[in-house]
Design an enzyme around this catalytic site. Structure first.
Site, PDB file in Angstrom:
ATOM      1  N   SER A  40       0.953  -1.136  -0.055  1.00  0.00           N
ATOM      2  CA  SER A  40      -0.011   0.013  -0.022  1.00  0.00           C
ATOM      3  C   SER A  40       0.866   1.148  -0.143  1.00  0.00           C
ATOM      4  O   SER A  40       0.439   2.436  -0.320  1.00  0.00           O
ATOM      5  CB  SER A  40      -0.841   0.040   1.206  1.00  0.00           C
ATOM      6  OG  SER A  40      -0.180  -0.119   2.469  1.00  0.00           O
ATOM      7  N   ASP A 321      -2.917   8.145   7.695  1.00  0.00           N
ATOM      8  CA  ASP A 321      -4.083   7.345   8.447  1.00  0.00           C
ATOM      9  C   ASP A 321      -3.074   6.680   9.513  1.00  0.00           C
ATOM     10  O   ASP A 321      -1.989   7.154   9.843  1.00  0.00           O
ATOM     11  CB  ASP A 321      -4.730   6.600   7.752  1.00  0.00           C
ATOM     12  CG  ASP A 321      -3.891   5.604   6.734  1.00  0.00           C
ATOM     13  OD1 ASP A 321      -2.749   5.377   6.942  1.00  0.00           O
ATOM     14  OD2 ASP A 321      -4.353   4.789   5.861  1.00  0.00           O
ATOM     15  N   HIS A 324      -0.088   4.902   7.042  1.00  0.00           N
ATOM     16  CA  HIS A 324       0.584   5.442   5.772  1.00  0.00           C
ATOM     17  C   HIS A 324       1.017   6.903   6.113  1.00  0.00           C
ATOM     18  O   HIS A 324       0.292   7.738   6.504  1.00  0.00           O
ATOM     19  CB  HIS A 324      -0.622   5.418   4.645  1.00  0.00           C
ATOM     20  CG  HIS A 324      -0.895   3.823   4.240  1.00  0.00           C
ATOM     21  ND1 HIS A 324      -2.283   3.377   4.945  1.00  0.00           N
ATOM     22  CD2 HIS A 324      -0.319   2.748   3.922  1.00  0.00           C
ATOM     23  CE1 HIS A 324      -2.226   2.185   4.601  1.00  0.00           C
ATOM     24  NE2 HIS A 324      -1.154   1.723   4.064  1.00  0.00           N
TER      25      HIS A 324
END
Length: 357
Positions: A40, A321, A324
């Site tokens: 991610s 978040d 990340h």
């Protein structure tokens, strides 16, 4: 005495703001193409069509990205996007999910949220594209390029000039080893054994990438996962700034990754592997450290609550978040990966020198 909290990417307000002042003078790209493998941290939309919780195709993700919501797990650009800019690519490298024949000459992004070195990693989230599956996808792209260029020899020479980055391993801890209720790995392996097993599999995967034609390969180490807001919220810190047991376990992986890069360079004389040492780039520096809290309101899995309102000044936060980085943190990491400020940042080359080889 500097606390581990100061290790949170080492992103300083002054240094971070300087990153926004970089002027990209786009000429010819420094290499003909750029291929991106990872999770991610580099995903730019490959997970959008998957049945998985690991997707970022909703607001407030993309709050500062020119095209808005794309599936990137941040407010703006990822590390991979910024490295592409530093390599003088005029456009963002397309995701495998959307790449057209006219686009794949410049490279492809295979990154997938939740993906890992191990195939089972991230299954608790739903579907994801493991590194093994990303390598299979790359094989199809090489075949497509060969068909388009109508000259296999030319294609082989072409892809050997490209930059490849591989940013894997975080989920093998976050969404595997650190979830004993979902995975048995922590009962089977000690942290030392698990790091060794991961590196053994990673070695074979990097060799497979070499066999597919890659010759300029930047392999990213792990950051301080125990300092992410989500892991701190889950495990607690026993009065320490970070979850020290998690950082110790992931550093065992990094300690084995650097020697692996040396072994690969010795084994393949025509290739140039390099280790991007995120833990060095994240080392403490003088200045004001950005706060260790998420910019957005987070749900139980650490991702942003859909349609929530993020913090107003994203340049003042390290984390978008629970896991990340914000774009400002990504700019700091990407700039140091591209042009190392210390010999410890990248070994034996930073990405700018790798491109010139």
């Amino acid at each position: 005495m500097v606390s581990k909290l100061d290790l949170l990417f080492g992103v300083l307000i002054t240094a971070a703001l300087m990153q926004f002042q970089i002027v990209f003078v786009i000429g010819e790209p420094q290499v003909p193409c750029y291929f991106i493998f990872g999770d991610s941290l580099v995903d730019n939309g490959n997970n959008n069509g998957l049945v998985t919780a690991a997707k970022a195709n909703y607001t407030p993700y993309g709050a500062d990205f020119p095209q808005g919501v794309t599936g990137r797990f941040t407010n703006g650009l990822t590390v991979a996007d910024i490295i592409g800019q530093l390599l003088d690519f005029p456009n963002f490298i397309p995701s495998y999910a959307t790449a057209t024949n006219s686009e794949i000459n410049s490279g492809v992004n295979y990154g997938s949220g939740g993906a890992g070195i191990r195939d089972e990693t991230g299954r608790n989230l739903g579907d994801r594209i493991s590194l093994n599956r990303q390598l299979l996808r790359h094989a199809t792209i090489v075949s497509r390029l060969s068909n388009l260029q109508r000259n296999k020899t030319f294609t082989n020479e072409y892809i050997q000039k490209c930059i490849y980055i591989v940013n894997m391993g975080s989920n093998d801890y976050i969404n595997n080893y650190l979830m004993p209720n979902n995975y048995p790995t922590s009962t089977i392996y000690t942290p030392y054994q698990y790091a060794r097993v991961l590196i053994q599999q990673y070695s074979q995967q990097l060799k497979s990438l070499y066999k597919l034609g890659a010759r300029k390969i930047a392999v990213f180490g792990l950051g301080f996962i125990g300092c992410t807001p989500a892991e701190i919220a889950t495990f607690g810190t026993n009065g320490e700034p970070c979850v020290e047991s998690i950082n110790s376990a992931t550093m065992l992986f990094n300690d084995r990754l650097s020697p692996l890069i040396n072994d690969l360079n010795n084994a393949f004389f025509d290739a140039r592997f390099t280790f991007i040492n995120i833990s060095s780039i994240s080392a403490p520096q003088e200045g004001v450290v950005l706060p260790n809290v998420p910019c957005c309101q987070t749900r139980s899995d650490g991702q942003c609550v859909p349609n929530s309102v993020p913090c107003s000044d994203r340049t003042m936060y390290t984390w978008y978040d629970g896991f990340h980085p914000t774009e400002i943190a990504n700019r700091f990491l990407a700039s140091r990966s591209y042009a190392a400020l210390s010999p410890m940042d990248a070994s034996p080359y930073d990405i700018s020198h790798l491109a010139q080889l």
